[in-house]
Design a protein around this motif. Structure first.
Motif, PDB file in Angstrom:
ATOM      1  N   PRO A 230       0.819  -1.224   0.000  1.00 56.52           N
ATOM      2  CA  PRO A 230       0.000   0.000   0.000  1.00 56.52           C
ATOM      3  C   PRO A 230       0.853   1.275   0.000  1.00 56.52           C
ATOM      4  CG  PRO A 230      -0.903  -1.596   1.533  1.00 56.52           C
ATOM      5  CD  PRO A 230       0.428  -2.131   1.103  1.00 56.52           C
ATOM      6  N   ILE A 231       1.921   1.301   0.790  1.00 50.39           N
ATOM      7  CA  ILE A 231       2.813   2.461   0.808  1.00 50.39           C
ATOM      8  C   ILE A 231       3.583   2.544  -0.507  1.00 50.39           C
ATOM      9  CG2 ILE A 231       4.868   3.453   1.890  1.00 50.39           C
ATOM     10  CD1 ILE A 231       3.909   2.293   4.542  1.00 50.39           C
ATOM     11  N   ARG A 232       4.062   1.414  -0.974  1.00 53.97           N
ATOM     12  CA  ARG A 232       4.859   1.380  -2.209  1.00 53.97           C
ATOM     13  C   ARG A 232       4.046   1.902  -3.394  1.00 53.97           C
ATOM     14  NH1 ARG A 232       5.398  -2.629  -6.071  1.00 53.97           N
ATOM     15  NH2 ARG A 232       7.298  -2.461  -7.328  1.00 53.97           N
ATOM     16  N   GLN A 233       2.803   1.456  -3.513  1.00 50.32           N
ATOM     17  CA  GLN A 233       1.957   1.900  -4.620  1.00 50.32           C
ATOM     18  C   GLN A 233       1.631   3.392  -4.521  1.00 50.32           C
ATOM     19  OE1 GLN A 233       1.016   0.478  -7.457  1.00 50.32           O
ATOM     20  NE2 GLN A 233       2.195  -1.350  -6.924  1.00 50.32           N
ATOM     21  N   ALA A 234       1.368   3.866  -3.307  1.00 51.01           N
ATOM     22  CA  ALA A 234       1.082   5.295  -3.121  1.00 51.01           C
ATOM     23  C   ALA A 234       2.296   6.127  -3.530  1.00 51.01           C
ATOM     24  CB  ALA A 234       0.696   5.577  -1.676  1.00 51.01           C
ATOM     25  N   ASP A 235       3.486   5.666  -3.163  1.00 49.13           N
ATOM     26  CA  ASP A 235       4.717   6.380  -3.509  1.00 49.13           C
ATOM     27  C   ASP A 235       4.961   6.367  -5.015  1.00 49.13           C
ATOM     28  OD1 ASP A 235       7.424   7.549  -2.871  1.00 49.13           O
ATOM     29  OD2 ASP A 235       8.052   5.673  -3.784  1.00 49.13           O
ATOM     30  N   ILE A 236       4.861   5.196  -5.635  1.00 51.69           N
ATOM     31  CA  ILE A 236       5.091   5.080  -7.079  1.00 51.69           C
ATOM     32  C   ILE A 236       4.129   5.965  -7.849  1.00 51.69           C
ATOM     33  CG2 ILE A 236       4.848   3.515  -9.060  1.00 51.69           C
ATOM     34  CD1 ILE A 236       5.917   1.279  -7.262  1.00 51.69           C
ATOM     35  N   ARG A 237       2.863   5.922  -7.485  1.00 46.73           N
ATOM     36  CA  ARG A 237       1.830   6.635  -8.242  1.00 46.73           C
ATOM     37  C   ARG A 237       1.888   8.141  -8.022  1.00 46.73           C
ATOM     38  NH1 ARG A 237      -2.483   2.935  -9.897  1.00 46.73           N
ATOM     39  NH2 ARG A 237      -1.627   0.835  -9.669  1.00 46.73           N
ATOM     40  N   SER A 238       2.269   8.562  -6.828  1.00 44.37           N
ATOM     41  CA  SER A 238       2.391  10.003  -6.599  1.00 44.37           C
ATOM     42  C   SER A 238       3.573  10.575  -7.388  1.00 44.37           C
ATOM     43  CB  SER A 238       2.539  10.310  -5.101  1.00 44.37           C
ATOM     44  OG  SER A 238       3.691   9.705  -4.568  1.00 44.37           O
ATOM     45  N   ARG A 239       4.672   9.828  -7.446  1.00 46.98           N
ATOM     46  CA  ARG A 239       5.828  10.290  -8.216  1.00 46.98           C
ATOM     47  C   ARG A 239       5.527  10.281  -9.713  1.00 46.98           C
ATOM     48  NH1 ARG A 239      10.188  10.739  -4.903  1.00 46.98           N
ATOM     49  NH2 ARG A 239      10.017   9.661  -2.892  1.00 46.98           N
ATOM     50  N   GLU A 240       4.782   9.289 -10.148  1.00 45.66           N
ATOM     51  CA  GLU A 240       4.400   9.220 -11.561  1.00 45.66           C
ATOM     52  C   GLU A 240       3.475  10.377 -11.924  1.00 45.66           C
ATOM     53  OE1 GLU A 240       4.332   7.927 -15.435  1.00 45.66           O
ATOM     54  OE2 GLU A 240       5.644   7.341 -13.767  1.00 45.66           O
ATOM     55  N   TYR A 241       2.604  10.739 -11.008  1.00 41.18           N
ATOM     56  CA  TYR A 241       1.697  11.880 -11.218  1.00 41.18           C
ATOM     57  C   TYR A 241       2.507  13.150 -11.468  1.00 41.18           C
ATOM     58  CZ  TYR A 241      -2.117  15.187 -10.232  1.00 41.18           C
ATOM     59  OH  TYR A 241      -3.045  16.199 -10.307  1.00 41.18           O
ATOM     60  N   LEU A 242       3.543  13.362 -10.658  1.00 40.74           N
ATOM     61  CA  LEU A 242       4.390  14.541 -10.839  1.00 40.74           C
ATOM     62  C   LEU A 242       5.161  14.463 -12.152  1.00 40.74           C
ATOM     63  CD1 LEU A 242       5.869  14.986  -7.239  1.00 40.74           C
ATOM     64  CD2 LEU A 242       4.030  16.286  -8.301  1.00 40.74           C
ATOM     65  N   ARG A 243       5.673  13.272 -12.479  1.00 40.75           N
ATOM     66  CA  ARG A 243       6.438  13.096 -13.705  1.00 40.75           C
ATOM     67  C   ARG A 243       5.596  13.386 -14.936  1.00 40.75           C
ATOM     68  NH1 ARG A 243       9.264   8.975 -11.472  1.00 40.75           N
ATOM     69  NH2 ARG A 243       7.692   7.451 -12.070  1.00 40.75           N
ATOM     70  N   CYS A 244       4.372  12.862 -14.947  1.00 36.98           N
ATOM     71  CA  CYS A 244       3.496  13.021 -16.112  1.00 36.98           C
ATOM     72  C   CYS A 244       3.128  14.483 -16.347  1.00 36.98           C
ATOM     73  CB  CYS A 244       2.227  12.193 -15.940  1.00 36.98           C
ATOM     74  SG  CYS A 244       2.493  10.421 -16.075  1.00 36.98           S
ATOM     75  N   ARG A 245       3.172  15.265 -15.284  1.00 32.69           N
ATOM     76  CA  ARG A 245       2.845  16.690 -15.412  1.00 32.69           C
ATOM     77  C   ARG A 245       4.091  17.533 -15.519  1.00 32.69           C
ATOM     78  NH1 ARG A 245      -0.696  13.739 -13.840  1.00 32.69           N
ATOM     79  NH2 ARG A 245      -2.924  14.127 -13.971  1.00 32.69           N
ATOM     80  N   ASP A 246       5.235  16.826 -15.625  1.00 35.39           N
ATOM     81  CA  ASP A 246       6.510  17.480 -15.850  1.00 35.39           C
ATOM     82  C   ASP A 246       6.779  18.570 -14.814  1.00 35.39           C
ATOM     83  OD1 ASP A 246       8.915  17.688 -17.200  1.00 35.39           O
ATOM     84  OD2 ASP A 246       8.192  19.293 -18.515  1.00 35.39           O
ATOM     85  N   ILE A 247       6.470  18.233 -13.540  1.00 32.36           N
ATOM     86  CA  ILE A 247       6.699  19.218 -12.489  1.00 32.36           C
ATOM     87  C   ILE A 247       7.621  18.659 -11.405  1.00 32.36           C
ATOM     88  CG2 ILE A 247       4.601  20.540 -12.782  1.00 32.36           C
ATOM     89  CD1 ILE A 247       3.256  18.892 -10.682  1.00 32.36           C
TER      90      ILE A 247
END
Length: 248
Positions: A230-247
């Motif tokens: 649960p922590i691993r997925q939250a971390d991966i997906r939050s970082r991916e969210y930032l990456r996809c928005r190039d921020i």
């Protein structure tokens, strides 16, 4: 420390002490007492990922996974601005508000997907004043909560010493653990070898409405890798969210 910050710390210390009185170090759910956690169907994880070079704006992420298969049922991601300053030992006052908002949103729109237990990347009772982020979130959400930290917090005589390293070396297989006892003898957490492929332990402590032994056992069953899924997925997906928005 500037006077205004000193006043804020004193205020937070009082609030922590008050909230600490509400922490329940006991198993409150039937599934917690089951050898195979029968009845547990949904486990949650939360994470905040920060923009590089920016300690104010962050991505708050909540995920809910199926148990025991660890498939994502729900996720919510939102950019947030943190208003409270960072002060060591008081992370809850800074990070808990947006994470609580995510939980409240889920409760309002899809209450049937609310997690039955929440995993937090951080400490619970294993904390300077026995009230880390996992306790803060647990008490204010009234959810069973488990703190899982990747690094050892130095608390009341528990330090990264040669003796501590020897205890880590003695963790021979996945699921092995040892107690984190303070100088006074109080056990505030456990170091857990969560994966056979990783010799580095994670540090598990009670957040709210769960015993330490149950928290350790549950953490181990939720680990596909070193960090609970649960922590691993939250971390991966939050970082991916930032990456996809190039921020990032």
């Amino acid at each position: 420390m500037a006077a205004p910050e000193a006043e804020l710390v004193l205020k937070w210390e009082r609030e922590q002490a008050h909230l600490r009185e509400s922490v329940k170090e006991e198993d409150t759910e039937d599934w917690q007492r089951s050898p195979d956690f029968s009845g547990l169907e949904r486990v949650g994880g939360v994470d905040l990922s920060f923009i590089k070079g920016d300690d104010i704006n962050a991505c708050a992420h909540l995920v809910v996974l199926t148990y025991p298969h660890m498939k994502v049922l729900y996720e919510d991601c939102k950019m947030v601005t943190l208003n409270a300053p960072y002060v060591a030992g008081f992370l809850g006052f800074r990070e808990a508000p947006p994470l609580l908002q995510a939980l409240e949103k889920l409760k309002n729109i899809q209450p049937n997907l609310m997690p039955q237990v929440l995993f937090v990347d951080g400490n619970g009772l294993f904390h300077y004043r026995e009230f880390g982020l996992a306790c803060h979130l647990g008490v204010l959400s009234d959810l069973p909560c488990v703190g899982v930290a990747k690094n050892l917090l130095h608390v009341e005589g528990v330090v990264r010493s040669e003796e501590h390293q020897l205890q880590i070396n003695a963790l021979q297989k996945s699921g092995d653990s040892f107690s984190l006892a303070t100088a006074s003898g109080r056990v505030l957490g456990k170091a857990l070898r969560s994966s056979q492929s990783s010799i580095k332990p994670v540090y598990v402590s009670v957040g709210h409405r769960i015993t330490l032994d149950t928290a350790v056992r549950l953490t181990h069953t939720c680990c596909l890798y070193r960090v609970p899924e649960p922590i691993r997925q939250a971390d991966i997906r939050s970082r991916e969210y930032l990456r996809c928005r190039d921020i990032t």
